[in-house]
Design a protein around this motif. Sequence first.
Motif, PDB file in Angstrom:
ATOM      1  N   SER A  23      27.359   8.833 -53.922  1.00  0.00           N
ATOM      2  CA  SER A  23      27.529   7.796 -52.893  1.00  0.00           C
ATOM      3  C   SER A  23      28.908   7.873 -52.248  1.00  0.00           C
ATOM      4  O   SER A  23      29.038   7.777 -51.021  1.00  0.00           O
ATOM      5  CB  SER A  23      27.326   6.413 -53.506  1.00  0.00           C
ATOM      6  OG  SER A  23      26.053   6.316 -54.069  1.00  0.00           O
ATOM      7  N   ILE A  27      29.648   8.658 -48.313  1.00  0.00           N
ATOM      8  CA  ILE A  27      30.413   7.705 -47.496  1.00  0.00           C
ATOM      9  C   ILE A  27      31.636   8.381 -46.887  1.00  0.00           C
ATOM     10  O   ILE A  27      31.942   8.196 -45.704  1.00  0.00           O
ATOM     11  CB  ILE A  27      30.813   6.471 -48.334  1.00  0.00           C
ATOM     12  CG1 ILE A  27      29.570   5.642 -48.649  1.00  0.00           C
ATOM     13  CG2 ILE A  27      31.856   5.630 -47.621  1.00  0.00           C
ATOM     14  CD1 ILE A  27      29.782   4.569 -49.681  1.00  0.00           C
ATOM     15  N   MET A  28      32.333   9.198 -47.678  1.00  0.00           N
ATOM     16  CA  MET A  28      33.520   9.889 -47.163  1.00  0.00           C
ATOM     17  C   MET A  28      33.155  10.887 -46.064  1.00  0.00           C
ATOM     18  O   MET A  28      33.868  11.001 -45.062  1.00  0.00           O
ATOM     19  CB  MET A  28      34.261  10.614 -48.291  1.00  0.00           C
ATOM     20  CG  MET A  28      34.960   9.715 -49.260  1.00  0.00           C
ATOM     21  SD  MET A  28      36.261   8.753 -48.465  1.00  0.00           S
ATOM     22  CE  MET A  28      35.596   7.121 -48.550  1.00  0.00           C
ATOM     23  N   LEU A  30      30.570  10.721 -44.052  1.00  0.00           N
ATOM     24  CA  LEU A  30      30.175   9.990 -42.856  1.00  0.00           C
ATOM     25  C   LEU A  30      31.345   9.238 -42.210  1.00  0.00           C
ATOM     26  O   LEU A  30      31.452   9.190 -40.982  1.00  0.00           O
ATOM     27  CB  LEU A  30      29.048   9.013 -43.187  1.00  0.00           C
ATOM     28  CG  LEU A  30      27.725   9.663 -43.575  1.00  0.00           C
ATOM     29  CD1 LEU A  30      26.734   8.612 -44.031  1.00  0.00           C
ATOM     30  CD2 LEU A  30      27.161  10.476 -42.426  1.00  0.00           C
ATOM     31  N   ALA A  31      32.224   8.680 -43.020  1.00  0.00           N
ATOM     32  CA  ALA A  31      33.325   7.885 -42.479  1.00  0.00           C
ATOM     33  C   ALA A  31      34.425   8.756 -41.870  1.00  0.00           C
ATOM     34  O   ALA A  31      35.014   8.386 -40.849  1.00  0.00           O
ATOM     35  CB  ALA A  31      33.912   6.995 -43.566  1.00  0.00           C
ATOM     36  N   PHE A  32      34.705   9.890 -42.498  1.00  0.00           N
ATOM     37  CA  PHE A  32      35.801  10.747 -42.041  1.00  0.00           C
ATOM     38  C   PHE A  32      35.288  12.102 -41.563  1.00  0.00           C
ATOM     39  O   PHE A  32      35.919  13.131 -41.801  1.00  0.00           O
ATOM     40  CB  PHE A  32      36.819  10.934 -43.170  1.00  0.00           C
ATOM     41  CG  PHE A  32      37.435   9.650 -43.629  1.00  0.00           C
ATOM     42  CD1 PHE A  32      38.354   8.997 -42.831  1.00  0.00           C
ATOM     43  CD2 PHE A  32      37.082   9.097 -44.844  1.00  0.00           C
ATOM     44  CE1 PHE A  32      38.922   7.807 -43.250  1.00  0.00           C
ATOM     45  CE2 PHE A  32      37.652   7.909 -45.278  1.00  0.00           C
ATOM     46  CZ  PHE A  32      38.576   7.259 -44.479  1.00  0.00           C
ATOM     47  N   LYS A  33      34.154  12.083 -40.889  1.00  0.00           N
ATOM     48  CA  LYS A  33      33.486  13.313 -40.456  1.00  0.00           C
ATOM     49  C   LYS A  33      34.407  14.192 -39.616  1.00  0.00           C
ATOM     50  O   LYS A  33      34.526  15.399 -39.862  1.00  0.00           O
ATOM     51  CB  LYS A  33      32.219  12.967 -39.682  1.00  0.00           C
ATOM     52  CG  LYS A  33      31.476  14.161 -39.150  1.00  0.00           C
ATOM     53  CD  LYS A  33      30.195  13.753 -38.466  1.00  0.00           C
ATOM     54  CE  LYS A  33      30.501  13.025 -37.196  1.00  0.00           C
ATOM     55  NZ  LYS A  33      29.322  12.796 -36.358  1.00  0.00           N
ATOM     56  N   ASP A  34      35.074  13.611 -38.647  1.00  0.00           N
ATOM     57  CA  ASP A  34      35.927  14.405 -37.753  1.00  0.00           C
ATOM     58  C   ASP A  34      37.106  15.022 -38.502  1.00  0.00           C
ATOM     59  O   ASP A  34      37.419  16.201 -38.317  1.00  0.00           O
ATOM     60  CB  ASP A  34      36.436  13.537 -36.596  1.00  0.00           C
ATOM     61  CG  ASP A  34      35.313  13.045 -35.708  1.00  0.00           C
ATOM     62  OD1 ASP A  34      34.281  13.752 -35.620  1.00  0.00           O
ATOM     63  OD2 ASP A  34      35.457  11.962 -35.120  1.00  0.00           O
TER      64      ASP A  34
END
Length: 81
Positions: A23, A27-28, A30-34
Amino acid sequence: MMSIEQLTTLFGWLSIINIVLLSFSAIMILAFKDFITQIQSKLFKLSATELMPIYFRFLAQYKLLIMVFNVTPYLALKLMI
């Protein structure tokens, strides 16, 4: 030698720890994709469009491994008790 109760507890905690790690990883990503794709595209010489399928393949394979090697033995041991 470990008893069935100890093995059940072990697999239960292994399942919880690995599901939390899965999880957190999702989350990491998706949150820090760029930010993540920028760093890893430089490291591995891949484009951002090539990295996203690799990330999701990693998450899918990790989830499958958790199910096979953690959750399934836990449920089998719970049925034995």
